[in-house]
Design a protein around this motif. Sequence first.
Motif, PDB file in Angstrom:
ATOM      1  N   THR A  61      96.508  42.935 121.461  1.00  0.00           N
ATOM      2  CA  THR A  61      96.307  41.888 120.356  1.00  0.00           C
ATOM      3  C   THR A  61      95.352  41.893 119.496  1.00  0.00           C
ATOM      4  O   THR A  61      95.306  41.776 118.117  1.00  0.00           O
ATOM      5  CB  THR A  61      96.594  40.264 121.047  1.00  0.00           C
TER       6      THR A  61
ATOM      7  N   GLN B 165     102.946  47.849 122.558  1.00  0.00           N
ATOM      8  CA  GLN B 165     103.040  48.260 123.656  1.00  0.00           C
ATOM      9  C   GLN B 165     103.119  49.518 124.288  1.00  0.00           C
ATOM     10  O   GLN B 165     102.594  49.913 125.580  1.00  0.00           O
ATOM     11  CB  GLN B 165     104.665  47.716 123.973  1.00  0.00           C
TER      12      GLN B 165
ATOM     13  N   LYS C 141     101.197  38.466 119.629  1.00  0.00           N
ATOM     14  CA  LYS C 141     100.606  38.467 121.125  1.00  0.00           C
ATOM     15  C   LYS C 141     101.655  39.357 122.029  1.00  0.00           C
ATOM     16  O   LYS C 141     101.128  39.427 122.960  1.00  0.00           O
ATOM     17  CB  LYS C 141     101.178  36.872 121.226  1.00  0.00           C
ATOM     18  N   GLN C 142     102.545  40.105 121.515  1.00  0.00           N
ATOM     19  CA  GLN C 142     103.185  41.366 122.278  1.00  0.00           C
ATOM     20  C   GLN C 142     102.885  42.500 121.622  1.00  0.00           C
ATOM     21  O   GLN C 142     103.657  43.418 121.573  1.00  0.00           O
ATOM     22  CB  GLN C 142     104.580  40.806 122.321  1.00  0.00           C
TER      23      GLN C 142
ATOM     24  N   ASN D 125     105.415  39.649 116.127  1.00  0.00           N
ATOM     25  CA  ASN D 125     104.291  38.702 116.811  1.00  0.00           C
ATOM     26  C   ASN D 125     103.266  39.286 117.473  1.00  0.00           C
ATOM     27  O   ASN D 125     103.675  40.308 118.335  1.00  0.00           O
ATOM     28  CB  ASN D 125     105.275  37.911 117.850  1.00  0.00           C
TER      29      ASN D 125
ATOM     30  N   GLN E 104      96.903  43.483 127.467  1.00  0.00           N
ATOM     31  CA  GLN E 104      97.676  42.640 126.117  1.00  0.00           C
ATOM     32  C   GLN E 104      96.689  41.948 125.407  1.00  0.00           C
ATOM     33  O   GLN E 104      96.647  42.217 124.106  1.00  0.00           O
ATOM     34  CB  GLN E 104      98.619  41.895 126.603  1.00  0.00           C
TER      35      GLN E 104
ATOM     36  N   ASP F 164     104.277  35.071 112.560  1.00  0.00           N
ATOM     37  CA  ASP F 164     102.783  35.058 113.446  1.00  0.00           C
ATOM     38  C   ASP F 164     101.876  34.022 112.871  1.00  0.00           C
ATOM     39  O   ASP F 164     101.406  34.157 111.530  1.00  0.00           O
ATOM     40  CB  ASP F 164     102.532  36.542 113.697  1.00  0.00           C
TER      41      ASP F 164
ATOM     42  N   ALA G  28      99.828  50.384 126.046  1.00  0.00           N
ATOM     43  CA  ALA G  28      99.535  49.454 127.559  1.00  0.00           C
ATOM     44  C   ALA G  28      99.025  50.214 128.707  1.00  0.00           C
ATOM     45  O   ALA G  28      98.201  49.450 129.506  1.00  0.00           O
ATOM     46  CB  ALA G  28     101.109  48.826 127.937  1.00  0.00           C
TER      47      ALA G  28
END
Length: 216
Positions: A26, A14, A10-11, A8, A22, A55, A17
Amino acid sequence: MILVPVKNLKQAKQRLASVLEQPERTQLAQAMLEDVAEALAAWPKRPEVGIVSCDAFAISLACKYRFEVIADHRNTGETDAIEIATRVCESRGLDSLVIPADIPLIQAWELQSIYDAAPDAGTVLVPAGDGRGTNAVLRRPAALFPLRFGNDSFKPHLAAAQATGKPCVVLSLPGIAVDVDNPADLRQLVELPGETRAQRLARNWDLRDLPLAANE
């Protein structure tokens, strides 16, 4: 069959970060996936391509390039996604070439090189630039040995391939070697020559303070 697992988005990413919010992560993941898809589409001799994902962006991209979608409803990671797709390949009597969705400098000639080097039965491995990860695995047959992806997957994959008793070829390919997982990778992507979507996007951001090495 070429398999591209896509979690996915959308996450996504990481581990970036600390330097990107985010929405930017993406955007970067989507740009890298489109770079990979374009390289696949530019290869006239390519076998079938399967995007292993649920996705929405990845599915729309698969439709754009007329790639197959292999549904991964669990979305638990690359390893599980490839297990699902490997069973599909096995049921059709196909071999499998697994490549990640975050190698935006991949070139069609590199893909051809993998198939040119492939034994009739056995494995081709392409390590990541740091020698720790695995950025391409061709298996003939598709389920010759199980894949377990992660930060240090190359040595286990090499051992598993050699344990089959079949030939195992290790190739170093400059575009495939470049993945983007941490801030140092992102800086490398910006500084390397090229004008991929991911590079153009990242060059719009202020990344001057990114570390030079992954352990900084």
